[in-house]
Design an enzyme around this catalytic site. Structure first.
Site, mmCIF file in Angstrom:
data_model
loop_
_atom_site.group_PDB
_atom_site.id
_atom_site.type_symbol
_atom_site.label_atom_id
_atom_site.label_comp_id
_atom_site.label_asym_id
_atom_site.label_seq_id
_atom_site.Cartn_x
_atom_site.Cartn_y
_atom_site.Cartn_z
ATOM 1 N N TYR A 1 -3.647 -0.741 10.097
ATOM 2 C CA TYR A 1 -3.466 -0.955 8.647
ATOM 3 C C TYR A 1 -2.066 -0.512 8.230
ATOM 4 O O TYR A 1 -1.350 -1.228 7.521
ATOM 5 C CB TYR A 1 -4.539 -0.175 7.893
ATOM 6 C CG TYR A 1 -4.542 -0.405 6.401
ATOM 7 C CD1 TYR A 1 -5.226 -1.485 5.849
ATOM 8 C CD2 TYR A 1 -3.857 0.452 5.535
ATOM 9 C CE1 TYR A 1 -5.234 -1.711 4.478
ATOM 10 C CE2 TYR A 1 -3.859 0.235 4.171
ATOM 11 C CZ TYR A 1 -4.556 -0.848 3.642
ATOM 12 O OH TYR A 1 -4.555 -1.063 2.278
ATOM 13 N N SER B 1 0.857 -1.196 0.000
ATOM 14 C CA SER B 1 0.000 0.000 0.000
ATOM 15 C C SER B 1 0.892 1.244 0.000
ATOM 16 O O SER B 1 2.088 1.143 0.299
ATOM 17 C CB SER B 1 -0.851 -0.013 1.282
ATOM 18 O OG SER B 1 -1.497 1.220 1.493
HETATM 19 P P1 NAD Z 1 -12.004 -5.095 -0.925
HETATM 20 O O1 NAD Z 1 -12.569 -4.838 0.418
HETATM 21 O O2 NAD Z 1 -12.782 -4.681 -2.129
HETATM 22 O O3 NAD Z 1 -11.653 -6.669 -1.078
HETATM 23 C C1 NAD Z 1 -11.011 -7.374 -0.046
HETATM 24 C C2 NAD Z 1 -11.047 -8.872 -0.338
HETATM 25 O O4 NAD Z 1 -10.455 -9.557 0.788
HETATM 26 C C3 NAD Z 1 -12.469 -9.405 -0.470
HETATM 27 O O5 NAD Z 1 -12.504 -10.396 -1.478
HETATM 28 C C4 NAD Z 1 -12.748 -10.013 0.897
HETATM 29 O O6 NAD Z 1 -13.714 -11.033 0.892
HETATM 30 C C5 NAD Z 1 -11.358 -10.568 1.231
HETATM 31 N N1 NAD Z 1 -11.222 -10.815 2.672
HETATM 32 C C6 NAD Z 1 -11.419 -9.938 3.690
HETATM 33 N N2 NAD Z 1 -11.270 -10.566 4.882
HETATM 34 C C7 NAD Z 1 -10.953 -11.862 4.599
HETATM 35 C C8 NAD Z 1 -10.698 -13.000 5.402
HETATM 36 N N3 NAD Z 1 -10.754 -12.975 6.748
HETATM 37 N N4 NAD Z 1 -10.414 -14.177 4.783
HETATM 38 C C9 NAD Z 1 -10.388 -14.248 3.424
HETATM 39 N N5 NAD Z 1 -10.630 -13.203 2.613
HETATM 40 C C10 NAD Z 1 -10.914 -12.022 3.201
HETATM 41 O O7 NAD Z 1 -10.579 -4.419 -0.909
HETATM 42 P P2 NAD Z 1 -9.543 -4.023 -2.070
HETATM 43 O O8 NAD Z 1 -9.471 -2.555 -2.139
HETATM 44 O O9 NAD Z 1 -9.780 -4.821 -3.304
HETATM 45 O O10 NAD Z 1 -8.189 -4.487 -1.353
HETATM 46 C C11 NAD Z 1 -7.437 -5.609 -1.741
HETATM 47 C C12 NAD Z 1 -6.033 -5.468 -1.182
HETATM 48 O O11 NAD Z 1 -5.432 -4.282 -1.702
HETATM 49 C C13 NAD Z 1 -5.994 -5.323 0.338
HETATM 50 O O12 NAD Z 1 -4.855 -5.988 0.855
HETATM 51 C C14 NAD Z 1 -5.854 -3.817 0.546
HETATM 52 O O13 NAD Z 1 -5.251 -3.499 1.747
HETATM 53 C C15 NAD Z 1 -4.959 -3.486 -0.644
HETATM 54 N N6 NAD Z 1 -4.965 -2.080 -1.056
HETATM 55 C C16 NAD Z 1 -6.106 -1.466 -1.483
HETATM 56 C C17 NAD Z 1 -6.043 -0.131 -1.883
HETATM 57 C C18 NAD Z 1 -7.234 0.624 -2.388
HETATM 58 O O14 NAD Z 1 -7.105 1.837 -2.624
HETATM 59 N N7 NAD Z 1 -8.374 -0.007 -2.605
HETATM 60 C C19 NAD Z 1 -4.827 0.556 -1.832
HETATM 61 C C20 NAD Z 1 -3.704 -0.106 -1.380
HETATM 62 C C21 NAD Z 1 -3.778 -1.429 -0.995
#
Ligand code: NAD
Length: 252
Positions: free
Chosen positions: A157, A144
């Site tokens: 986080y 991130s």
């Molecule tokens: P999101 O909330 O849309 O998706 C998260 C996914 O993780 C979902 O499929 C959910 O079911 C799964 N998940 C959550 N808890 C779980 C558990 N206990 N067991 C199994 N699966 C689980 O989020 P996103 O934005 O797609 O994020 C995906 C990754 O990218 C994460 O690691 C997040 O920290 C990272 N990220 C996101 C952003 C952003 O701007 N969206 C930026 C940097 C990093």
């Protein structure tokens, strides 16, 4: 030919959190490059399955709650029973909890650290054992901007994502001699459920958007190229790198 070094034909990718958001975008990208995908997680993956099968690739779904101890061992066991090998691991599943640090509860702290860090280490360790046996593998952790910066109201986080960057480098050093590449992608501000609260906050949304040199939030499709690169032979001399995919955020 360099183009063939990006091909993932015949490869099996295990990706956590494949139901939606960035995980779905990357799962489809890997399938577009030729991989069959095992999606692991807690929520409905039917939309991801539909998109991957429409490409003529296979999608295997495994229910796994990564917040639970023992989930990683069970998941790898199930995956190997289904397909016999794992060439690519994408540690994508992650959660975020927001609150002032002085109010931040133990429960929220533990929940975030469990999914974003503990499960990443445990799953990587278990998949690593298999990749060492295979003599090759590609591991991609999802970091991130908060692997580099502090953020606001997200202490667990930020701590977890700094740790993911460190873990990436630590494992890269240890496993490079065993034919395994360990790298990370650090997405910038991407429009998914994870950032809905930020996008709904007019003031924060306007500030963030104005700070992104590209002038817009990223989308799950923006991670397709980077994940395919890090999952393929094209990146065979790339180790321990955290690749920012951020519309220029880190440079501004
Ligand atoms: P999101 O909330 O849309 O998706 C998260 C996914 O993780 C979902 O499929 C959910 O079911 C799964 N998940 C959550 N808890 C779980 C558990 N206990 N067991 C199994 N699966 C689980 O989020 P996103 O934005 O797609 O994020 C995906 C990754 O990218 C994460 O690691 C997040 O920290 C990272 N990220 C996101 C952003 C952003 O701007 N969206 C930026 C940097 C990093």
């Amino acid at each position: 030919m360099v183009q063939t070094s990006f091909s993932l034909n015949g490869k099996i990718a295990l990706l956590t959190g494949a139901s939606r958001g960035l995980g779905q975008g990357m799962a489809v990208g890997l399938a577009e490059a030729g991989a069959d995908v095992i999606g692991a997680g807690i929520s409905d993956m039917s939309d991801t399955r539909r998109q991957i099968e429409a490409l003529g690739r296979s999608f295997y779904e495994i229910k796994a709650d990564l917040s639970q101890e023992g989930a990683a061992v069970q998941l790898v066991d199930d995956a190997l029973k289904k397909v016999g090998k794992i060439d690519i691991l994408v540690n994508n599943a992650g959660i975020i909890r927001r609150n002032e640090s002085e109010q931040f509860s133990d429960e929220d702290w533990d929940a975030v650290i469990n999914v974003n860090l503990n499960s990443v280490f445990r799953l990587t360790r278990e998949v690593g054992k298999q990749m060492i046996k295979q003599g090759s593998g590609k591991i991609i952790n999802i970091a991130s901007m908060l692997s580099f910066q502090g953020g606001l109201r997200v202490p667990a986080y930020t701590a977890s994502k700094h740790a993911v960057a460190g873990l990436t480098k630590s494992l890269a050093n240890e496993w490079v001699s065993k034919g395994i590449n360990v790298n990370a992608i650090a997405p910038g501000y991407m429009a998914t459920d994870n950032t809905e609260a930020l996008r709904n906050d007019e003031v924060r949304n306007a500030y963030i958007t104005s700070r992104i040199p590209k002038g817009e939030w990223g989308t799950p499709a923006d991670l397709k190229g980077p994940v395919v690169f890090l999952a393929s032979d094209a990146s065979s001399y790339v180790n321990g790198h955290v690749l920012c995919v951020d519309g220029g955020w880190m440079s501004s």
